[in-house]
Design an enzyme around this catalytic site. Structure first.
Site, short mmCIF file in Angstrom:
data_model
loop_
_atom_site.label_atom_id
_atom_site.label_comp_id
_atom_site.label_asym_id
_atom_site.label_seq_id
_atom_site.Cartn_x
_atom_site.Cartn_y
_atom_site.Cartn_z
N GLU A 290 0.83 -1.22 0.00
CA GLU A 290 0.00 0.00 0.00
C GLU A 290 0.86 1.26 0.00
O GLU A 290 0.36 2.35 0.29
CB GLU A 290 -0.90 0.03 1.25
CG GLU A 290 -1.73 -1.21 1.50
CD GLU A 290 -3.07 -1.21 0.77
OE1 GLU A 290 -3.23 -0.40 -0.17
OE2 GLU A 290 -3.91 -2.02 1.15
N HIS B 221 -2.79 1.95 8.90
CA HIS B 221 -3.89 1.18 8.30
C HIS B 221 -4.11 -0.06 9.15
O HIS B 221 -3.16 -0.84 9.39
CB HIS B 221 -3.53 0.79 6.86
CG HIS B 221 -4.39 -0.29 6.29
ND1 HIS B 221 -5.76 -0.30 6.43
CD2 HIS B 221 -4.09 -1.42 5.60
CE1 HIS B 221 -6.26 -1.38 5.84
NE2 HIS B 221 -5.26 -2.08 5.33
N HIS C 198 -7.02 -3.38 10.20
CA HIS C 198 -8.25 -4.13 9.92
C HIS C 198 -9.05 -4.18 11.23
O HIS C 198 -9.20 -5.25 11.83
CB HIS C 198 -7.92 -5.53 9.42
CG HIS C 198 -7.13 -5.54 8.14
ND1 HIS C 198 -6.57 -6.68 7.61
CD2 HIS C 198 -6.83 -4.53 7.26
CE1 HIS C 198 -5.96 -6.38 6.46
NE2 HIS C 198 -6.09 -5.07 6.24
N GLU D 33 -17.03 12.46 23.35
CA GLU D 33 -15.67 12.77 22.91
C GLU D 33 -15.49 12.65 21.40
O GLU D 33 -14.56 13.23 20.84
CB GLU D 33 -14.65 11.82 23.57
CG GLU D 33 -14.32 12.12 25.02
CD GLU D 33 -15.43 11.73 25.97
OE1 GLU D 33 -16.38 11.02 25.54
OE2 GLU D 33 -15.39 12.16 27.13
N HIS E 179 -12.79 -3.37 4.39
CA HIS E 179 -11.35 -3.63 4.46
C HIS E 179 -10.71 -3.05 5.73
O HIS E 179 -9.99 -3.74 6.42
CB HIS E 179 -10.68 -3.09 3.19
CG HIS E 179 -9.19 -3.26 3.15
ND1 HIS E 179 -8.44 -2.99 2.05
CD2 HIS E 179 -8.30 -3.66 4.10
CE1 HIS E 179 -7.17 -3.22 2.30
NE2 HIS E 179 -7.06 -3.62 3.54
P1 13P Z 1 1.07 -5.50 3.18
O1 13P Z 1 1.53 -6.77 3.87
O2 13P Z 1 1.61 -5.41 1.77
O3 13P Z 1 1.34 -4.28 4.01
O4 13P Z 1 -0.51 -5.62 2.98
C1 13P Z 1 -1.36 -5.73 4.10
C2 13P Z 1 -2.69 -5.09 3.91
O5 13P Z 1 -3.39 -4.88 4.87
C3 13P Z 1 -3.12 -4.68 2.56
O6 13P Z 1 -4.24 -3.87 2.65
ZN ZN Z 2 -5.35 -4.03 4.58
#
Ligand code: 13P
Ligand code: ZN
Length: 281
Positions: free
Chosen positions: A121, A145, A147, A175, A216
């Site tokens: 990414e 980023h 999940h 908050e 995602h």
């Molecule tokens: P990477 O291992 O390439 O960072 O990918 C993980 C991911 O969450 C892709 O959205």
């Molecule tokens: Zn991801």
């Protein structure tokens, strides 16, 4: 939290952040990524002191040029690297790279010890840094980023509408509007790691620090490892409360638009920007 030290203070901080994110259940296996724009003088001086013999690797072309990031250093997670391993194998999980050749390439200057390379990414991270560096006048430096499970769950049960998602989260704790007055901005389901998702993300990041990559995860920008963690933690908690309320039969009453307005006036000095609140009810 794991006690961990490293000769490079930036590695110490970012590896602790990654490990904490794994402990929170936000970053399974290699899920998620981090990039942190480092102060040039500090990173050059710590590398010269601690790793005087390292030489930069050959430049690697980037899929999108970012001229405003030319010369900047980033510490970034390697693609395929596990967040769980961040404090155990920091020199493998992370690399420090420098953007070179007018923003069209990067060079690894430290880390990726098993021959790794930046996250898949990376194009989106760099595009995000370019826009948020400009919009925040240099304040924001780190993109995370995750999940985050409660946050992802909402993308299955709420309409894909940024104002509606933002309002659902703002009304879950007082908050929330103070921590993310700029709201949450939705990017529709797209293939991860492409320049298309980078383009769609930066369009939304003109308006705020927090992106929902539909089905995602979350992509969020802040100044420091601590502040980006706090931002994601607050949003994930609000998402969890929203899901609990929905599972229990839905809202009977809620924080009103009037109270949201009062909160944004009372805490004005803490806000990164003025929130857009639907008309008072
Ligand atoms: P990477 O291992 O390439 O960072 O990918 C993980 C991911 O969450 C892709 O959205
Ligand atoms: Zn991801």
């Amino acid at each position: 939290m794991t006690i961990f030290s490293h000769p490079i203070p930036f590695v110490q901080q970012v590896a602790s952040l990654a490990r904490l994110c794994w402990e929170m259940g936000w970053n399974e296996a290699n899920g998620g990524n981090i990039s942190w724009r480092l102060p040039t003088d500090e990173v050059e001086s710590v590398l010269a002191r601690r790793y005087p013999n390292v030489t930069p690797a050959e430049p690697v072309n980037l899929p999108q040029s970012q001229p405003t990031l030319d010369g900047e250093y980033f510490i970034v997670t390697g693609t395929g690297q596990y967040f769980r391993h961040a404090t155990e194998f920091p020199d493998q999980v992370f690399g420090i790279v420098r953007i070179v050749e007018g923003g069209s390439a990067y060079q690894t200057v430290w880390g990726f010890s098993n021959g790794g390379r930046p996250t898949s990414e990376f194009a989106t991270h760099l595009a995000g840094h370019a826009v948020r560096k400009r919009v925040s006048k240099g304040r924001e430096r780190i993109l995370l980023h995750c999940h985050a499970p409660e946050f992802i769950a909402l993308s299955y049960i709420l309409p894909l509408d940024s104002a509606e998602l933002t309002k659902a989260l703002w009304t879950k704790m007082p908050e929330c509007i103070v921590i993310f007055p700029d709201g949450v901005h939705i990017v529709p389901p797209m293939l991860p790691g492409t320049t298309d998702i980078a383009d769609a993300s930066v369009k939304e990041m003109e308006h705020g620090r927090v992106i929902s990559w539909t089905h995602h995860g979350i992509f969020a920008s802040e100044a420091t490892p601590d502040s980006v963690f706090g931002l994601v933690e607050t949003i994930e908690k609000a998402a969890g409360i929203h899901r609990k309320v929905q599972s229990a039969g839905g809202e009977r009453q809620t924080i009103s638009n009037g109270l949201l307005t009062e909160l944004s006036v009372y805490f004005e000095r803490l806000l990164v920007q003025k929130p857009v609140i639907p008309g008072d009810d």
